[in-house]
Design a protein around this motif. Structure first.
Motif, PDB file in Angstrom:
ATOM      1  N   ASP A   1      -4.599   4.990   3.459  1.00 22.82           N
ATOM      2  CA  ASP A   1      -3.929   3.866   2.814  1.00 22.82           C
ATOM      3  C   ASP A   1      -4.620   3.535   1.501  1.00 22.82           C
ATOM      4  N   GLU A   2      -3.854   3.648   0.426  1.00 23.18           N
ATOM      5  CA  GLU A   2      -4.306   3.272  -0.910  1.00 23.18           C
ATOM      6  C   GLU A   2      -3.700   1.896  -1.185  1.00 23.18           C
ATOM      7  N   PHE A   3      -4.528   0.883  -1.179  1.00 24.61           N
ATOM      8  CA  PHE A   3      -4.054  -0.489  -1.298  1.00 24.61           C
ATOM      9  C   PHE A   3      -3.756  -0.840  -2.751  1.00 24.61           C
ATOM     10  N   LEU A   4      -2.758  -1.698  -2.935  1.00 25.65           N
ATOM     11  CA  LEU A   4      -2.319  -2.152  -4.247  1.00 25.65           C
ATOM     12  C   LEU A   4      -2.463  -3.674  -4.324  1.00 25.65           C
ATOM     13  N   ALA A   5      -2.060  -4.248  -5.433  1.00 28.12           N
ATOM     14  CA  ALA A   5      -2.022  -5.704  -5.639  1.00 28.12           C
ATOM     15  C   ALA A   5      -3.398  -6.323  -5.366  1.00 28.12           C
ATOM     16  N   ASP A   6      -3.464  -7.330  -4.484  1.00 29.96           N
ATOM     17  CA  ASP A   6      -4.711  -8.063  -4.235  1.00 29.96           C
ATOM     18  C   ASP A   6      -5.810  -7.222  -3.594  1.00 29.96           C
ATOM     19  N   ASN A   7      -5.446  -6.065  -3.042  1.00 25.36           N
ATOM     20  CA  ASN A   7      -6.427  -5.181  -2.403  1.00 25.36           C
ATOM     21  C   ASN A   7      -6.631  -3.877  -3.177  1.00 25.36           C
ATOM     22  N   GLU A   8      -6.189  -3.873  -4.443  1.00 18.14           N
ATOM     23  CA  GLU A   8      -6.304  -2.660  -5.254  1.00 18.14           C
ATOM     24  C   GLU A   8      -7.755  -2.211  -5.357  1.00 18.14           C
TER      25      GLU A   8
ATOM     26  N   LEU B   1      -9.203  -0.440  -2.890  1.00 23.20           N
ATOM     27  CA  LEU B   1      -9.624  -0.128  -1.522  1.00 23.20           C
ATOM     28  C   LEU B   1      -8.784   1.030  -0.999  1.00 23.20           C
ATOM     29  N   VAL B   2      -9.459   2.047  -0.443  1.00 25.63           N
ATOM     30  CA  VAL B   2      -8.777   3.192   0.160  1.00 25.63           C
ATOM     31  C   VAL B   2      -9.436   3.443   1.514  1.00 25.63           C
ATOM     32  N   ILE B   3      -8.616   3.416   2.567  1.00 31.44           N
ATOM     33  CA  ILE B   3      -9.119   3.571   3.931  1.00 31.44           C
ATOM     34  C   ILE B   3      -8.356   4.693   4.630  1.00 31.44           C
ATOM     35  N   ALA B   4      -9.086   5.549   5.349  1.00 28.14           N
ATOM     36  CA  ALA B   4      -8.486   6.610   6.160  1.00 28.14           C
ATOM     37  C   ALA B   4      -8.630   6.246   7.628  1.00 28.14           C
ATOM     38  N   GLU B   5      -7.560   6.491   8.389  1.00 27.10           N
ATOM     39  CA  GLU B   5      -7.581   6.258   9.835  1.00 27.10           C
ATOM     40  C   GLU B   5      -7.176   7.540  10.543  1.00 27.10           C
ATOM     41  N   VAL B   6      -7.775   7.758  11.690  1.00 24.89           N
ATOM     42  CA  VAL B   6      -7.367   8.874  12.539  1.00 24.89           C
ATOM     43  C   VAL B   6      -7.199   8.333  13.953  1.00 24.89           C
ATOM     44  N   GLU B   7      -6.043   8.624  14.559  1.00 25.64           N
ATOM     45  CA  GLU B   7      -5.790   8.205  15.936  1.00 25.64           C
ATOM     46  C   GLU B   7      -6.291   9.283  16.882  1.00 25.64           C
ATOM     47  N   LEU B   8      -6.887   8.834  17.981  1.00 22.80           N
ATOM     48  CA  LEU B   8      -7.474   9.744  18.955  1.00 22.80           C
ATOM     49  C   LEU B   8      -6.847   9.536  20.328  1.00 22.80           C
ATOM     50  N   LYS B   9      -6.945  10.562  21.172  1.00 26.09           N
ATOM     51  CA  LYS B   9      -6.429  10.459  22.545  1.00 26.09           C
ATOM     52  C   LYS B   9      -7.419   9.738  23.454  1.00 26.09           C
TER      53      LYS B   9
ATOM     54  N   LYS C   1       0.827  -1.207   0.000  1.00 23.78           N
ATOM     55  CA  LYS C   1       0.000   0.000   0.000  1.00 23.78           C
ATOM     56  C   LYS C   1       0.860   1.255   0.000  1.00 23.78           C
ATOM     57  N   ILE C   2       0.228   2.344  -0.390  1.00 19.93           N
ATOM     58  CA  ILE C   2       0.850   3.654  -0.294  1.00 19.93           C
ATOM     59  C   ILE C   2       0.075   4.421   0.765  1.00 19.93           C
ATOM     60  N   ARG C   3       0.802   4.976   1.728  1.00 21.68           N
ATOM     61  CA  ARG C   3       0.172   5.735   2.811  1.00 21.68           C
ATOM     62  C   ARG C   3       0.413   7.216   2.587  1.00 21.68           C
ATOM     63  N   TYR C   4      -0.673   7.974   2.618  1.00 23.33           N
ATOM     64  CA  TYR C   4      -0.625   9.433   2.536  1.00 23.33           C
ATOM     65  C   TYR C   4      -0.973   9.972   3.921  1.00 23.33           C
ATOM     66  N   GLU C   5      -0.248  10.982   4.353  1.00 26.15           N
ATOM     67  CA  GLU C   5      -0.560  11.617   5.639  1.00 26.15           C
ATOM     68  C   GLU C   5      -1.048  13.032   5.374  1.00 26.15           C
TER      69      GLU C   5
END
Length: 156
Positions: free
Chosen positions: A104-111, A113-121, A89-93
């Motif tokens: 995360d922009e997934f490649l290969a077998d997961n091409e 799919l794009v998922i965004a994550e945010v970490e919280l306190k 995958k390629i991760r953009y921040e």
């Protein structure tokens, strides 16, 4: 060692790429994908990491996480021992308000799919939602990287 609190979302457009301040190629595999613990090996640019994650809370928002830096060479050797499908995958921040979203922009077998994550306190922390955030998938096990290494997006 810490408790990781994060929320995950599908992404509805590529607009995040215009705002990204960092772009990283990531290869990762899993030595264990047991539902109560995962052991992940990651090569992130020229850095190696080994990560152990515990079982998620019932709502999927938090779980134990331990991570240690290892050499890139060690990580590449350990990837050879991982379960068959390696996540690529390629991760953009992207900074949005007071938070950094990892997309995360997934490649290969997961091409495709794009998922965004945010970490919280904390689990109730309020955060600004950019317009490219779509459906929330926090706690939906099929979107966990460990599960994408078993049943990739192309098989859905």
């Amino acid at each position: 060692m810490a408790i990781e609190i994060e929320r995950k979302f599908l992404v509805t457009s590529e607009d995040y790429k215009k705002k990204a301040f960092k772009k990283t190629r990531i290869l990762q595999g899993f030595l264990s994908t047991h539902k109560e613990r995962t052991v992940r090996i990651r090569v992130k640019d020229d850095e190696g990491l080994i990560t152990v994650k515990g079982i998620s809370s019932q709502d999927g928002l938090s779980r134990f996480e331990w991570e240690k830096t290892i050499t890139e060479q060690e990580a590449k050797l350990l990837l050879n021992l991982c379960e068959p499908i390696i996540i690529d995958k390629i991760r953009y921040e992207v900074k949005v308000g007071n938070h950094i979203f990892e997309i995360d922009e997934f490649l290969a077998d997961n091409e495709g799919l794009v998922i965004a994550e945010v970490e919280l306190k904390n689990e109730d922390e309020v955060f600004e939602k950019p317009h490219w955030l779509g459906q929330e998938v926090t706690g939906n096990v099929k979107y966990y990287n460990s599960q994408l290494s078993i049943k990739p997006f192309k098989m859905w």
